[in-house]
Design an enzyme around this catalytic site. Structure first.
Site, short mmCIF file in Angstrom:
data_model
loop_
_atom_site.label_atom_id
_atom_site.label_comp_id
_atom_site.label_asym_id
_atom_site.label_seq_id
_atom_site.Cartn_x
_atom_site.Cartn_y
_atom_site.Cartn_z
CB THR A 176 -0.66 0.12 1.32
OG1 THR A 176 -0.35 -0.24 2.90
CG2 THR A 176 -1.68 -1.49 0.84
CD GLU A 177 4.73 -0.47 0.39
OE1 GLU A 177 5.58 -0.91 1.30
OE2 GLU A 177 4.14 -0.68 -0.65
#
Length: 259
Positions: A134-135
């Site tokens: 999810t960065e």
């Protein structure tokens, strides 16, 4: 160690626990350095044959520590580089362990948690696990985790997961190859134990050489890899462990490493 990582030995098996349950085992530079030290300890412990990596509390690893991320926004380049180097060392130490690693995966598995799962040889997930790289949705990138994700999933799958940052469930994690097995939460420990027992049937030095062989495959050109195989096999066939394995087979008994 400060207690952020615990080693629990049970005969030839060592359980390596991520132990920040209140933070869902989120990764900080200090946490990373401690996990790297634990990996080095287990790598040099001849009494340990198989390692189980798991997380205390409700999650395996929910990714980066929020406090550490907030601090990094105002840190200097040199400070951010030092912190990133500590985290990189953690993944390197885990991936380079010469012993089989079974992953005990449950709960939240985000960012670096996905990479930890990918660095395990046999990751087993609970059906309640949720995954995601999810960065990108925070405006950052999965730089340090990328080698382990790409090595396991390949460019096509890793590219989509990294670019979208989408979350996905355990069933999709299984389909994509992030994990090898998905079981109910009640069955998780039993399935992990089953894989551990299967690993304990194999020769420990042979397993070490298999992991080296897989690294050679990943790092070498096709011709270089093929050229190295006859010498590798000849070395293993002449080993004490191989002689014991063959003798046990012919004598219809268990090899010494199984007793």
């Amino acid at each position: 160690m400060s207690g952020m990582v615990e080693i629990e030995r049970k005969g030839p098996v060592a359980h390596l626990w991520l132990n920040r349950p209140e933070q869902h085992n989120a990764l900080s530079p200090e946490f990373g350095a401690e996990l790297a030290r634990a990996c080095h300890t287990l790598g040099h412990d001849d009494a340990v044959r198989v390692i189980v990596l798991g997380g205390r509390g409700k999650s395996f690893c929910a990714g980066a520590d929020i406090a550490a991320m907030k601090a990094s926004a105002n840190a200097s380049f040199d400070d951010n580089l030092a912190d990133a180097t500590k985290l990189a060392g953690m993944f390197t130490a885990l991936a380079d362990l010469p012993k089989p690693i079974v992953g005990r995966i449950h709960g939240s598995v985000y960012g670096g948690g996905v990479a930890l799962a990918c660095a395990c040889d046999i990751p087993v997930a609970s059906s309640d696990a949720m995954f995601g790289l999810t960065e990108v949705r925070l405006g950052i990138i999965p730089a340090i985790v990328s080698p382990y994700v790409i090595r396991r999933l390949g460019d096509r799958v890793a590219r989509e997961l990294m670019l979208t940052g989408e979350r996905f469930d355990a069933a999709r994690a299984l389909a994509l190859g992030v994990v090898n097995y998905v079981v109910t939460p009640d069955e998780l420990d039993a399935k992990v134990a089953d894989r551990v027992q299967a690993l304990l049937q194999g020769g420990p030095q042979a397993q070490r050489r298999i992991k080296m062989l897989l690294e050679l495959w990943a790092d070498s050109a096709w011709e270089e890899y093929r050229a190295a195989l006859p010498r590798t096999l000849a070395e293993v066939r002449g080993s004490e462990e191989a002689r014991e394995g063959l003798a046990a087979f012919l004598d219809k008994r268990k090899a010494r490493w199984m007793s």
